[in-house]
Design an enzyme around this catalytic site. Structure first.
Site, short mmCIF file in Angstrom:
data_model
loop_
_atom_site.label_atom_id
_atom_site.label_comp_id
_atom_site.label_asym_id
_atom_site.label_seq_id
_atom_site.Cartn_x
_atom_site.Cartn_y
_atom_site.Cartn_z
CG ASP A 217 -4.43 -1.80 7.37
OD1 ASP A 217 -3.43 -2.47 7.68
OD2 ASP A 217 -5.39 -2.29 6.76
CD GLU B 216 -1.36 2.05 0.76
OE1 GLU B 216 -1.62 0.95 1.27
OE2 GLU B 216 -2.13 2.65 -0.02
CG ASP C 78 -2.78 -6.13 3.65
OD1 ASP C 78 -3.95 -6.51 3.47
OD2 ASP C 78 -2.42 -5.49 4.65
N1 SAM Z 1 -7.23 -6.07 4.71
C1 SAM Z 1 -7.78 -5.41 3.63
C2 SAM Z 1 -8.91 -6.04 2.90
O1 SAM Z 1 -8.81 -7.12 2.34
O2 SAM Z 1 -9.95 -5.40 2.91
C3 SAM Z 1 -6.76 -4.74 2.80
C4 SAM Z 1 -6.43 -3.50 3.51
S1 SAM Z 1 -5.13 -2.54 3.00
C5 SAM Z 1 -5.58 -1.08 3.82
C6 SAM Z 1 -5.25 -2.32 1.26
C7 SAM Z 1 -4.31 -1.22 0.80
O3 SAM Z 1 -3.87 -1.47 -0.53
C8 SAM Z 1 -4.95 0.16 0.80
O4 SAM Z 1 -4.30 0.97 1.72
C9 SAM Z 1 -4.77 0.65 -0.64
O5 SAM Z 1 -4.49 2.03 -0.73
C10 SAM Z 1 -3.59 -0.20 -1.09
N2 SAM Z 1 -3.50 -0.35 -2.54
C11 SAM Z 1 -4.52 -0.45 -3.42
N3 SAM Z 1 -4.04 -0.57 -4.67
C12 SAM Z 1 -2.69 -0.55 -4.57
C13 SAM Z 1 -1.65 -0.62 -5.53
N4 SAM Z 1 -1.91 -0.76 -6.84
N5 SAM Z 1 -0.37 -0.56 -5.09
C14 SAM Z 1 -0.09 -0.43 -3.76
N6 SAM Z 1 -1.04 -0.33 -2.83
C15 SAM Z 1 -2.33 -0.40 -3.21
#
Ligand code: SAM
Length: 281
Positions: A95, A114, A163
């Site tokens: 995000d 990401e 994150d």
């Molecule tokens: N602030 C947030 C929360 O705690 O709810 C986290 C938000 S952020 C948008 C989380 C991101 O991590 C998502 O966009 C998701 O697609 C990404 N994500 C999930 N698993 C992942 C992985 N194994 N490697 C890289 N990114 C990942």
């Protein structure tokens, strides 16, 4: 944007259950986006109070109105304490909120890894902060699984911000011991790693487990908390780890223009309530 855009002025109620019998709800003035990516269901709704809300698999990730609590508190504690943060890694964070905070500093490179390109596209369209960050020449965007990236890279980072989303679906591996064990190769003795660690109210067992295995790996490990109004329990835990940098030894000043973080908040955030302290001791 290939996702399905919904009609204007639909009144829908979104509920996120935090326990089987309680949670949070949003009335949506508009449902702006809803589509399944290969990794998760992505939705953006518009709520009268919180503005745009990003949900992944039905769980709130960020909102216009309260994103700053989480993103400032994920990023600035590491930057206030590391003596010279130049190379930064963000795992997850599609995000762009954490990236926006990191780019406030004179860093040389920020590598954002990401897994889901569609989260990036949707956030670019619906959250105004992401596009300028992606145009910043210091930003390096990698679409990949953070676990695989960490397993393969030979790069070293001064600050790593994890994150991730909740420990289910694609994010599950980002909460596991192996991920942090592999990450050690990407760190030097001054590196600082910060990660979101769930709700101190509802997720005490995973916090306790993380504390146990991280203590074996890092010389300094401290949890800290911050309010995040739309997250379960309204309070969120983060973990700070390093082999030499201590969280209360402040180096420098935070950037101007922050809405929540300042050095007093930083110091206070590391003072834990008894119920959590007792769990971690
Ligand atoms: N602030 C947030 C929360 O705690 O709810 C986290 C938000 S952020 C948008 C989380 C991101 O991590 C998502 O966009 C998701 O697609 C990404 N994500 C999930 N698993 C992942 C992985 N194994 N490697 C890289 N990114 C990942």
């Amino acid at each position: 944007m290939s996702g399905k855009k919904q009609g204007e002025n639909i009144s829908v109620e979104f509920k996120e259950y935090h326990t089987p019998s309680s949670g949070i709800f949003f009335k949506a003035r508009k449902q702006l986006y809803k589509q399944d990516s290969p990794h998760q269901r992505i939705e953006v709704i518009e709520n009268e109070h919180f503005g745009r809300v990003l949900l992944l698999d039905g769980l709130v990730q960020t909102t216009d109105k309260d994103e700053f609590f989480y993103h400032e508190m994920l990023v600035h504690p590491a930057f206030l304490t590391h003596p010279e943060p130049k190379n930064v890694l963000i795992i997850g964070g599609g995000d762009g909120g954490a990236l926006k905070e990191v780019l406030r500093y004179p860093v040389e490179n920020v590598c954002l890894v990401e897994i889901d390109a569609q989260v990036i596209k949707v956030s670019q369209e619906y959250f105004p902060w992401l596009s300028p960050c992606l145009r910043d020449e210091r930003t390096e965007l990698i679409i990949a699984d953070g676990t695989e990236f960490i397993g393969q890279t030979d790069r070293t980072f001064d600050v790593v911000c994890v994150d991730s989303s909740e420990p289910v679906g694609p994010s599950a591996s980002l909460h596991e011991e192996d991920f942090y064990q592999n990450m050690k190769r990407c760190l030097d003795s001054r590196s600082v790693v910060v990660a979101q660690s769930g709700s101190p109210i509802f997720h005490q067992s995973p916090i306790k487990l993380k504390n146990r295995f991280l203590k074996e790996m890092f010389k300094v490990i401290c949890f800290y908390t911050s309010p995040v109004p739309t997250y379960p329990g309204g309070s969120w835990a983060f973990v700070f780890r390093s082999d030499s940098v201590r969280p209360l030894e402040i180096n420098g000043n935070p950037p101007e223009g922050l809405k929540y973080f300042n050095p007093d908040i930083h110091r206070a955030a590391f003072s834990l309530p008894n119920f959590l302290k007792n769990e971690l001791d």
